[in-house]
Design a protein around this motif. Sequence first.
Motif, PDB file in Angstrom:
ATOM      1  N   ALA A   1     -20.008  39.544  58.920  1.00 41.03           N
ATOM      2  CA  ALA A   1     -18.777  39.889  59.433  1.00 41.03           C
ATOM      3  C   ALA A   1     -17.633  39.408  58.501  1.00 41.03           C
ATOM      4  N   ILE A   2     -16.485  40.129  58.447  1.00 45.68           N
ATOM      5  CA  ILE A   2     -15.477  39.997  57.606  1.00 45.68           C
ATOM      6  C   ILE A   2     -14.595  38.958  58.350  1.00 45.68           C
ATOM      7  N   THR A   3     -14.394  37.616  57.687  1.00 42.27           N
ATOM      8  CA  THR A   3     -13.729  36.868  58.413  1.00 42.27           C
ATOM      9  C   THR A   3     -12.257  36.583  57.966  1.00 42.27           C
ATOM     10  N   LYS A   4     -11.810  37.193  56.911  1.00 45.51           N
ATOM     11  CA  LYS A   4     -10.663  36.818  56.193  1.00 45.51           C
ATOM     12  C   LYS A   4      -9.975  37.989  55.492  1.00 45.51           C
ATOM     13  N   ASP A   5      -8.789  38.200  55.324  1.00 42.17           N
ATOM     14  CA  ASP A   5      -8.226  39.366  54.578  1.00 42.17           C
ATOM     15  C   ASP A   5      -8.742  39.598  53.279  1.00 42.17           C
ATOM     16  N   TYR A   6      -8.619  40.915  52.637  1.00 38.82           N
ATOM     17  CA  TYR A   6      -9.035  41.444  51.338  1.00 38.82           C
ATOM     18  C   TYR A   6      -8.646  40.326  50.499  1.00 38.82           C
ATOM     19  N   ASP A   7      -9.509  40.279  49.397  1.00 44.40           N
ATOM     20  CA  ASP A   7      -9.017  39.213  48.388  1.00 44.40           C
ATOM     21  C   ASP A   7      -9.504  39.539  47.295  1.00 44.40           C
ATOM     22  N   GLY A   8      -9.407  40.886  46.806  1.00 50.33           N
ATOM     23  CA  GLY A   8      -9.929  41.497  45.675  1.00 50.33           C
ATOM     24  C   GLY A   8      -9.021  41.729  44.450  1.00 50.33           C
ATOM     25  N   CYS A   9      -9.548  42.598  43.787  1.00 53.14           N
ATOM     26  CA  CYS A   9      -8.458  43.051  42.625  1.00 53.14           C
ATOM     27  C   CYS A   9      -7.039  43.268  43.139  1.00 53.14           C
ATOM     28  N   CYS A  10      -5.971  42.690  42.701  1.00 54.39           N
ATOM     29  CA  CYS A  10      -4.580  42.752  42.829  1.00 54.39           C
ATOM     30  C   CYS A  10      -4.183  42.658  44.274  1.00 54.39           C
ATOM     31  N   SER A  11      -4.939  41.682  44.899  1.00 54.55           N
ATOM     32  CA  SER A  11      -4.607  41.543  46.395  1.00 54.55           C
ATOM     33  C   SER A  11      -3.488  40.794  46.659  1.00 54.55           C
ATOM     34  N   GLY A  12      -2.683  40.417  45.476  1.00 51.48           N
ATOM     35  CA  GLY A  12      -1.396  39.712  45.788  1.00 51.48           C
ATOM     36  C   GLY A  12      -0.451  40.879  45.971  1.00 51.48           C
ATOM     37  N   ILE A  13      -0.587  42.059  45.647  1.00 50.54           N
ATOM     38  CA  ILE A  13       0.314  43.016  45.933  1.00 50.54           C
ATOM     39  C   ILE A  13       0.090  43.672  47.386  1.00 50.54           C
ATOM     40  N   PRO A  14       1.016  43.294  48.253  1.00 53.05           N
ATOM     41  CA  PRO A  14       0.750  43.829  49.722  1.00 53.05           C
ATOM     42  C   PRO A  14      -0.113  45.239  50.043  1.00 53.05           C
ATOM     43  N   ILE A  15       0.602  46.230  49.310  1.00 52.29           N
ATOM     44  CA  ILE A  15      -0.317  47.480  49.798  1.00 52.29           C
ATOM     45  C   ILE A  15      -1.555  47.421  49.125  1.00 52.29           C
ATOM     46  N   ARG A  16      -2.218  46.632  48.302  1.00 52.90           N
ATOM     47  CA  ARG A  16      -3.529  46.573  47.939  1.00 52.90           C
ATOM     48  C   ARG A  16      -4.247  45.786  48.809  1.00 52.90           C
ATOM     49  N   GLN A  17      -3.586  44.735  49.317  1.00 58.36           N
ATOM     50  CA  GLN A  17      -4.282  44.012  50.404  1.00 58.36           C
ATOM     51  C   GLN A  17      -4.570  44.734  51.673  1.00 58.36           C
ATOM     52  N   GLN A  18      -3.297  45.671  52.067  1.00 57.22           N
ATOM     53  CA  GLN A  18      -3.299  46.247  53.059  1.00 57.22           C
ATOM     54  C   GLN A  18      -4.729  47.456  53.199  1.00 57.22           C
ATOM     55  N   LEU A  19      -4.843  48.336  52.002  1.00 51.31           N
ATOM     56  CA  LEU A  19      -5.765  49.097  51.725  1.00 51.31           C
ATOM     57  C   LEU A  19      -7.156  48.393  51.654  1.00 51.31           C
ATOM     58  N   GLY A  20      -7.125  47.326  51.066  1.00 51.45           N
ATOM     59  CA  GLY A  20      -8.521  46.620  50.982  1.00 51.45           C
ATOM     60  C   GLY A  20      -8.971  46.402  52.335  1.00 51.45           C
ATOM     61  N   ASP A  21      -7.871  45.843  53.563  1.00 52.68           N
ATOM     62  CA  ASP A  21      -8.253  45.518  54.652  1.00 52.68           C
ATOM     63  C   ASP A  21      -8.862  46.830  55.571  1.00 52.68           C
ATOM     64  N   TYR A  22      -8.121  48.037  55.212  1.00 49.72           N
ATOM     65  CA  TYR A  22      -8.393  49.376  55.732  1.00 49.72           C
ATOM     66  C   TYR A  22      -9.880  49.620  55.508  1.00 49.72           C
ATOM     67  N   LYS A  23     -10.179  49.458  54.084  1.00 52.08           N
ATOM     68  CA  LYS A  23     -11.269  49.682  53.575  1.00 52.08           C
ATOM     69  C   LYS A  23     -12.647  49.022  54.273  1.00 52.08           C
ATOM     70  N   ASN A  24     -12.310  47.609  54.251  1.00 46.11           N
ATOM     71  CA  ASN A  24     -13.478  46.958  55.044  1.00 46.11           C
ATOM     72  C   ASN A  24     -13.461  47.207  56.332  1.00 46.11           C
ATOM     73  N   ALA A  25     -12.481  47.570  57.078  1.00 47.34           N
ATOM     74  CA  ALA A  25     -12.627  47.915  58.708  1.00 47.34           C
ATOM     75  C   ALA A  25     -13.300  49.120  58.528  1.00 47.34           C
ATOM     76  N   LYS A  26     -13.158  50.150  57.741  1.00 47.39           N
ATOM     77  CA  LYS A  26     -14.079  51.436  57.837  1.00 47.39           C
ATOM     78  C   LYS A  26     -15.568  51.085  57.355  1.00 47.39           C
ATOM     79  N   ILE A  27     -15.908  50.375  56.628  1.00 50.92           N
ATOM     80  CA  ILE A  27     -17.155  50.007  56.380  1.00 50.92           C
ATOM     81  C   ILE A  27     -17.963  49.187  57.323  1.00 50.92           C
ATOM     82  N   VAL A  28     -17.159  48.305  58.059  1.00 55.16           N
ATOM     83  CA  VAL A  28     -17.804  47.681  59.347  1.00 55.16           C
ATOM     84  C   VAL A  28     -18.015  48.677  60.344  1.00 55.16           C
ATOM     85  N   GLY A  29     -17.024  49.627  60.539  1.00 53.77           N
ATOM     86  CA  GLY A  29     -17.257  50.567  61.770  1.00 53.77           C
ATOM     87  C   GLY A  29     -18.573  51.525  61.428  1.00 53.77           C
ATOM     88  N   HIS A  30     -18.654  52.000  60.118  1.00 50.56           N
ATOM     89  CA  HIS A  30     -19.652  52.843  59.713  1.00 50.56           C
ATOM     90  C   HIS A  30     -21.059  51.966  59.839  1.00 50.56           C
TER      91      HIS A  30
END
Length: 115
Positions: A1-30
């Motif tokens: 399971a994903i236990t923390k916020d997205y911490d990938g490429c350019c995650s210091g930029i808020p929109i990148r972190q939000q999109l990364g979290d969204y991507k992770n949520a879609k993967i878990v759902g699928h």
Amino acid sequence: AITKDYDGCCSGIPIRQQLGDYKNAKIVGHMHFLNLAKEQPDIHITSVSPGGVGGSFAGGAHFPVKQLMASVPCIFRCLCVTHAFSPEVATQIGAQRYVDVMTGEPKWPTGSMLL
């Protein structure tokens, strides 16, 4: 399971972190529905995404996406992010995806994720 916020490429930029979290949520759902499809082979299970419609995501997005979507939504079509220049038309296209999947014979194997 994903236990923390997205911490990938350019995650210091808020929109990148939000999109990364969204991507992770879609993967878990699928993955959940893929597992369910394997457990229940007699039921046809498909996960469908309406795609880029610029709906509720834009309202909760970080700067500058929220401001750009409110004032010049057509820029997202130019960047191939949404289906159409108008959020209303993009939403209609996204809704049609659900109708296409729900009507007629299954075109994709059970457990598919249609984006």
